[in-house]
Write an enzyme that holds these catalytic residues in place. Sequence first.
Site, PDB file in Angstrom:
ATOM      1  N   HIS A  32       0.841  -1.211   0.000  1.00  0.00           N
ATOM      2  CA  HIS A  32       0.000   0.000   0.000  1.00  0.00           C
ATOM      3  C   HIS A  32       0.873   1.258   0.000  1.00  0.00           C
ATOM      4  O   HIS A  32       0.563   2.249  -0.662  1.00  0.00           O
ATOM      5  CB  HIS A  32      -0.890   0.050   1.251  1.00  0.00           C
ATOM      6  N   GLY A  46      -2.923  -1.651  -7.101  1.00  0.00           N
ATOM      7  CA  GLY A  46      -1.885  -2.670  -7.240  1.00  0.00           C
ATOM      8  C   GLY A  46      -2.251  -3.691  -8.302  1.00  0.00           C
ATOM      9  O   GLY A  46      -3.420  -4.050  -8.455  1.00  0.00           O
ATOM     10  N   LYS A  86      -1.436  -6.720  -8.095  1.00  0.00           N
ATOM     11  CA  LYS A  86      -1.661  -8.029  -7.462  1.00  0.00           C
ATOM     12  C   LYS A  86      -3.113  -8.450  -7.673  1.00  0.00           C
ATOM     13  O   LYS A  86      -3.399  -9.591  -7.983  1.00  0.00           O
ATOM     14  CB  LYS A  86      -1.346  -7.993  -5.972  1.00  0.00           C
ATOM     15  N   ARG A 116      -4.049 -10.221   3.829  1.00  0.00           N
ATOM     16  CA  ARG A 116      -4.483 -11.557   4.274  1.00  0.00           C
ATOM     17  C   ARG A 116      -3.298 -12.458   4.640  1.00  0.00           C
ATOM     18  O   ARG A 116      -3.508 -13.515   5.241  1.00  0.00           O
ATOM     19  CB  ARG A 116      -5.374 -12.206   3.219  1.00  0.00           C
TER      20      ARG A 116
END
Length: 280
Positions: free
Chosen positions: A37, A149, A151, A189
């Site tokens: 982040h 992002g 991801k 997570r």
Amino acid sequence: MQTVKTVQKLREKIHHEKSQGKRIAFVPTMGNLHDGHIALVHKAKSLSDFVVTSIFVNPMQFGQNEDLDSYPRTLDADSDKLIAAGNNLLFTPTPEVIYPQGLERQTQVIVPFVTELHCGASRPGHFTGVSTVVNMLFNMVQPHVAVFGEKDYQQLAVIRKMVKDLQMPVEICGLPTQRANDGLALSSRNGYLSSQERKIAPTLYQTLQQSLQQLKNQTHTPETVAQEAISTLEAAGFSVDYFNIVDSETLQPATVSTKKTTILAAAFLGKTRLIDNISL
Ligand code: PAF
């Protein structure tokens, strides 16, 4: 860094910055901030004069049996990290601010096609929750540019399509996935993983790298690449949700005429669902 909780305060502050000719960048998050982040905030700073970050754990994007209640809320630590990163304004609305009439009465933004497969198939309604809240946050912040992002590859594709289809005047910037030294993609997570699972977790990225090499070498068909990867992951202790070789633009299964290929993967380690991707 100032923190605001209401749309009115947010708008006043941003109006003031814009009236001084400042370019606004926006980083939407659900908090529990990690270096991934913070890299988004740094990128946002490099693209603008004033960075707004939001922290909102969006109930609309969680399924019934998902981790909404246990999702980590770490506002004090997040604020400290944002201050250190040079973030200018933090927006922390409550669910009542975002959904004053409740989720059931909320107008939704549905992005078709690109949401059908992969996480969209495994998590029905998830991307409608994401596109709805991102649309609302964009309307509230009205940034010149927003940073996400890579991801969450499918999420980024959904947001790009929403912005294009709805002619939204915001530039979307994707930032490459930030990884731990052992290759594991940074994710809020990851904190759910036991120490044993954390040791196994980098196998997901290693398998993606191996599969990419097999595709590059053209030693395997996409089907055998995927089958082999799934076997490797299951043998390591993962329960594979999907391992899909797709066209990087459409996210449809790759074919011989696909120009750019991406591998999208999601797998459970115990109760933790990890996602990652790699592009050719
Ligand atoms: O990627 C996330 O953290 C969330 O999906 C987002 C984009 C902040 C929307 O809630």
